[in-house]
Design an enzyme around this catalytic site. Structure first.
Site, PDB file in Angstrom:
ATOM      1  N   LYS A 201       0.852  -1.201   0.000  1.00 41.38           N
ATOM      2  CA  LYS A 201       0.000   0.000   0.000  1.00 41.38           C
ATOM      3  C   LYS A 201       0.886   1.249   0.000  1.00 41.38           C
ATOM      4  O   LYS A 201       1.511   1.594   0.989  1.00 41.38           O
ATOM      5  CB  LYS A 201      -0.917   0.051   1.225  1.00 41.38           C
ATOM      6  CG  LYS A 201      -2.008   1.108   1.030  1.00 41.38           C
ATOM      7  CD  LYS A 201      -2.703   1.562   2.279  1.00 41.38           C
ATOM      8  CE  LYS A 201      -2.031   2.667   3.002  1.00 41.38           C
ATOM      9  NZ  LYS A 201      -1.890   3.940   2.248  1.00 41.38           N
ATOM     10  N   GLY A 254       7.356   5.049   7.957  1.00 46.73           N
ATOM     11  CA  GLY A 254       6.528   6.241   8.121  1.00 46.73           C
ATOM     12  C   GLY A 254       6.811   6.877   9.463  1.00 46.73           C
ATOM     13  O   GLY A 254       7.894   6.690  10.035  1.00 46.73           O
ATOM     14  N   THR A 256       6.746   7.804  13.447  1.00 49.04           N
ATOM     15  CA  THR A 256       6.828   7.002  14.678  1.00 49.04           C
ATOM     16  C   THR A 256       5.432   6.807  15.270  1.00 49.04           C
ATOM     17  O   THR A 256       5.095   5.730  15.764  1.00 49.04           O
ATOM     18  CB  THR A 256       7.792   7.685  15.671  1.00 49.04           C
ATOM     19  OG1 THR A 256       9.108   7.611  15.109  1.00 49.04           O
ATOM     20  CG2 THR A 256       7.800   7.011  17.028  1.00 49.04           C
ATOM     21  N   GLU A 257       4.612   7.840  15.154  1.00 47.33           N
ATOM     22  CA  GLU A 257       3.246   7.780  15.685  1.00 47.33           C
ATOM     23  C   GLU A 257       2.470   6.628  15.039  1.00 47.33           C
ATOM     24  O   GLU A 257       1.882   5.786  15.729  1.00 47.33           O
ATOM     25  CB  GLU A 257       2.599   9.123  15.361  1.00 47.33           C
ATOM     26  CG  GLU A 257       1.276   9.374  15.956  1.00 47.33           C
ATOM     27  CD  GLU A 257       0.630  10.602  15.293  1.00 47.33           C
ATOM     28  OE1 GLU A 257       1.339  11.360  14.582  1.00 47.33           O
ATOM     29  OE2 GLU A 257      -0.590  10.768  15.476  1.00 47.33           O
ATOM     30  N   GLU A 276      10.408   1.210  10.130  1.00 49.19           N
ATOM     31  CA  GLU A 276      11.451   2.207   9.873  1.00 49.19           C
ATOM     32  C   GLU A 276      10.776   3.557  10.049  1.00 49.19           C
ATOM     33  O   GLU A 276       9.917   3.942   9.264  1.00 49.19           O
ATOM     34  CB  GLU A 276      11.992   1.998   8.450  1.00 49.19           C
ATOM     35  CG  GLU A 276      13.374   2.598   8.256  1.00 49.19           C
ATOM     36  CD  GLU A 276      13.297   4.007   7.737  1.00 49.19           C
ATOM     37  OE1 GLU A 276      13.310   4.931   8.593  1.00 49.19           O
ATOM     38  OE2 GLU A 276      13.209   4.206   6.529  1.00 49.19           O
ATOM     39  N   CYS A 310      13.777  10.637   6.339  1.00 50.98           N
ATOM     40  CA  CYS A 310      13.829  10.242   7.755  1.00 50.98           C
ATOM     41  C   CYS A 310      15.212  10.452   8.360  1.00 50.98           C
ATOM     42  O   CYS A 310      15.339  10.605   9.566  1.00 50.98           O
ATOM     43  CB  CYS A 310      13.360   8.812   7.908  1.00 50.98           C
ATOM     44  SG  CYS A 310      14.198   7.715   6.775  1.00 50.98           S
ATOM     45  N   GLU A 407      10.586  15.705  15.165  1.00 52.99           N
ATOM     46  CA  GLU A 407      10.903  15.585  13.744  1.00 52.99           C
ATOM     47  C   GLU A 407      10.021  16.559  12.957  1.00 52.99           C
ATOM     48  O   GLU A 407       8.805  16.495  13.046  1.00 52.99           O
ATOM     49  CB  GLU A 407      10.637  14.152  13.264  1.00 52.99           C
ATOM     50  CG  GLU A 407      11.003  13.966  11.814  1.00 52.99           C
ATOM     51  CD  GLU A 407      10.819  12.536  11.333  1.00 52.99           C
ATOM     52  OE1 GLU A 407       9.767  11.926  11.636  1.00 52.99           O
ATOM     53  OE2 GLU A 407      11.713  12.012  10.652  1.00 52.99           O
TER      54      GLU A 407
HETATM   55  P1  ADP Z   1       3.486  10.722   7.356  1.00 51.63           P
HETATM   56  O1  ADP Z   1       3.231  11.094   8.782  1.00 51.63           O
HETATM   57  O2  ADP Z   1       4.886  10.832   6.984  1.00 51.63           O
HETATM   58  O3  ADP Z   1       2.466  11.262   6.418  1.00 51.63           O
HETATM   59  P2  ADP Z   1       2.382   8.258   7.924  1.00 51.63           P
HETATM   60  O4  ADP Z   1       3.182   7.547   8.912  1.00 51.63           O
HETATM   61  O5  ADP Z   1       1.125   8.945   8.345  1.00 51.63           O
HETATM   62  O6  ADP Z   1       3.339   9.234   7.216  1.00 51.63           O
HETATM   63  O7  ADP Z   1       2.024   7.340   6.684  1.00 51.63           O
HETATM   64  C1  ADP Z   1       2.867   6.408   6.132  1.00 51.63           C
HETATM   65  C2  ADP Z   1       2.020   5.305   5.571  1.00 51.63           C
HETATM   66  O8  ADP Z   1       1.248   4.748   6.628  1.00 51.63           O
HETATM   67  C3  ADP Z   1       1.023   5.729   4.510  1.00 51.63           C
HETATM   68  O9  ADP Z   1       0.940   4.702   3.524  1.00 51.63           O
HETATM   69  C4  ADP Z   1      -0.276   5.838   5.282  1.00 51.63           C
HETATM   70  O10 ADP Z   1      -1.418   5.615   4.469  1.00 51.63           O
HETATM   71  C5  ADP Z   1      -0.120   4.712   6.275  1.00 51.63           C
HETATM   72  N1  ADP Z   1      -0.927   4.860   7.498  1.00 51.63           N
HETATM   73  C6  ADP Z   1      -1.296   6.000   8.115  1.00 51.63           C
HETATM   74  N2  ADP Z   1      -2.049   5.725   9.202  1.00 51.63           N
HETATM   75  C7  ADP Z   1      -2.144   4.381   9.287  1.00 51.63           C
HETATM   76  C8  ADP Z   1      -2.783   3.464  10.197  1.00 51.63           C
HETATM   77  N3  ADP Z   1      -3.481   3.893  11.252  1.00 51.63           N
HETATM   78  N4  ADP Z   1      -2.652   2.144   9.967  1.00 51.63           N
HETATM   79  C9  ADP Z   1      -1.937   1.682   8.925  1.00 51.63           C
HETATM   80  N5  ADP Z   1      -1.336   2.488   8.021  1.00 51.63           N
HETATM   81  C10 ADP Z   1      -1.425   3.820   8.193  1.00 51.63           C
END
Ligand code: ADP
Length: 503
Positions: A201, A254, A256-257, A276, A310, A407
């Protein structure tokens, strides 16, 4: 203080290949077929250089995620991929890499339209790196092997014992928007080499190149169901994937949250997880350096990809004897990173990826100002045409400020002074993160001493962001779990089985 735009702030017209890719019907790639979402829900694709909607992608529902997982499950369980001779798998992965190279120009343009990064930079870096990762990992398909071990407590010759390496199964791979194709290929390559099947995805902001990659999957000859690509929102499609009972492993890059959410979601069924995540990487400049060349390196460390990386070198620590000169040098080089439309060749840096990201980054700059930081460069946007933020340098910062602790994921550098190496090692480690760090010195002893003191998954000497498929990559502390790339990255897609036979 100003960073001057270099030329036009108007995005040039897209090529016909890009227009064709943007005109495709929103659909999902499942079982080597393009299927439309039953709900008909879509997500807008926005060019960050113009703020305009240029296409739409499908927003997969739970039902479609389940279909994709079922396809990957079937493809794994019936052995149509794992059962192939390893050389056949290796050749197919190489073929996929070759198709990326053949379409390099189009892919670089799509990356520029989708993410905002400069097309020339994408052509020189993102696209070759994506093909390179597949080529590197393809070789592992024929090199994975177990071992034969004599049990320690049994008489010699009484047992035949060996260790097998087996693919873990179905891998759900969730990737971010900062390096869309690099992230996608970086995830699928080791999984394919290990013999896993995949549901990928891409990020909802940047799915275009992953969809083109899916076109190449068919051309490269992969059996149906081995690689599935689903587009959709994180909270829905991503969440469904990371909790799905038929998924054996989740690999995520993506924030850390979200990494923590995914880790918790995967816990219920004890899926294998690699994460990561974020970083707040230090750039440590010792007093013996050639300030001019280090300043160029430090500017590249933070401003490359508009700081949306990152391992961005977002905390500069310069020795007090060279601090002023280093900051002045980085400020001068910041002009080379003036942002502009992603298809204009004269700009190295583009806009940020989204309105949300621009607001977030400007919010950080405001919070820095409120907390007493001084801006020596940038701090503003050169134009409203896109999500631009000028390269920004903040001084007069202290370790408690939000801009120093969190960050930012934008072109924003905080600069601090230090006196000795113990002090700077402590300051560099005063963070929740531990992904990358760079040390700039001619003194080898200092280099190695700092390399061992700094708690991070990669330490670079006299360079930054030097990431290579042959070297493990990942984070200490809240920067992640596990390592990607290298043989370690392939291991992360394998189970280890001991077979012990009484003779
Ligand atoms: P950023 O904060 O850098 O936008 P995210 O960590 O939010 O990146 O997103 C990275 C990936 O994780 C994207 O493909 C996003 O769709 C996916 N994502 C975001 N929230 C969730 C979640 N609750 N569960 C699974 N995947 C998620």
């Amino acid at each position: 203080m100003n960073v001057m735009p270099k030329n036009s702030m108007v995005q040039p017209e897209y090529s016909s290949a890009a227009k064709k890719a943007l005109a495709r019907r929103p659909s999902l790639f499942i079982n080597n077929e393009w299927v439309e979402s039953k709900t008909g829900k879509t997500i807008d694709v926005i060019d960050p250089s113009t703020r305009k909607v240029v296409s739409q992608i499908a927003d997969a529902s739970n039902e479609e995620i389940d279909r994709a997982v079922a396809a990957a499950r079937q493809a794994f369980d019936d052995g149509r991929w794992t059962g192939l001779p390893p050389i056949a798998r290796e050749q197919m992965i190489h073929k996929l890499a070759d198709l990326i190279t053949e379409h390099a120009e189009e892919l670089a343009e799509l990356e520029a339209i989708d993410n905002g990064k400069n097309a020339g930079v994408a052509a020189g870096m993102d696209i070759p790196a994506s093909a390179g990762m597949l080529h590197y990992m393809a070789g592992w398909a024929t090199k994975i092997s177990g071992s034969q071990i004599d049990p320690m407590a049994a008489p010699s010759g009484a047992f035949h014992a060996y260790v097998r390496k087996e693919p873990v199964g179905v891998a759900a791979q969730i990737v971010p928007w900062n390096f869309p194709l690099i992230m996608a290929t970086g995830k699928i390559a080791p999984a394919l080499a290990a013999g896993c099947t995949i549901v990928l995805k891409p990020a909802e902001q940047t799915s275009l190149t992953a969809l083109r990659l899916a076109d190449f999957v068919v051309q490269a000859g992969f059996p149906p169901g081995v690689i599935n690509v689903v587009t959709g929102l994180g909270e829905t499609a991503g969440a469904r994937l990371s909790t799905h009972p038929d998924v054996d492993k989740v690999a995520f890059t993506g924030s850390t949250e979200v990494g923590k959410i995914i880790n918790r979601a995967a816990t219920d069924s004890l899926k294998r997880v690699t994460l990561e995540l974020g970083g707040k990487s230090p750039v440590v400049v010792m007093p013996d350096v050639d300030v001019e060349s280090v300043a160029a390196g430090a500017a590249g460390a933070i401003f490359f990809n508009a700081g949306q990386i990152c391992v961005a070198g977002s905390r500069l620590f310069a020795h007090k004897s060279v601090f002023d000169k280093v900051v002045e040098g980085v400020a001068k080089h910041a002009d080379d990173w003036a942002p502009g439309p992603s298809l204009c060749p004269e700009y190295r840096m583009g806009p940020l990826v989204s309105d949300e990201q621009q607001k977030r980054v400007m919010g950080f700059i405001e919070s820095g100002k409120k907390e007493g930081a001084s801006i020596v460069k940038g701090g503003d946007s050169p134009s409203d045409a896109g999500y631009f933020v000028n390269p920004t340098i903040l001084v007069d910062v202290n370790p408690n400020m939000k801009v120093v602790r969190e960050e930012i994921f934008g072109p924003v550098l905080v600069a601090q002074r230090f006196d000795d190496i113990d002090e700077v090692a402590k300051a560099a480690n005063d963070t929740l993160y531990g992904l990358g760090a760079s040390v700039w010195t001619k003194d080898l002893s200092t280099m190695h001493r700092l390399a061992s003191k700094i708690k991070s998954g990669s330490v670079w000497g006299n360079c930054h962001s030097m990431i290579d498929p042959a070297l493990p990559f990942g984070g200490y502390k809240q920067s992640g779990i596990g390592r990607e790339q290298s043989s370690t990255g392939v291991e992360a897609y394998m189970e280890t089985k001991s077979v012990i036979i009484a003779l």
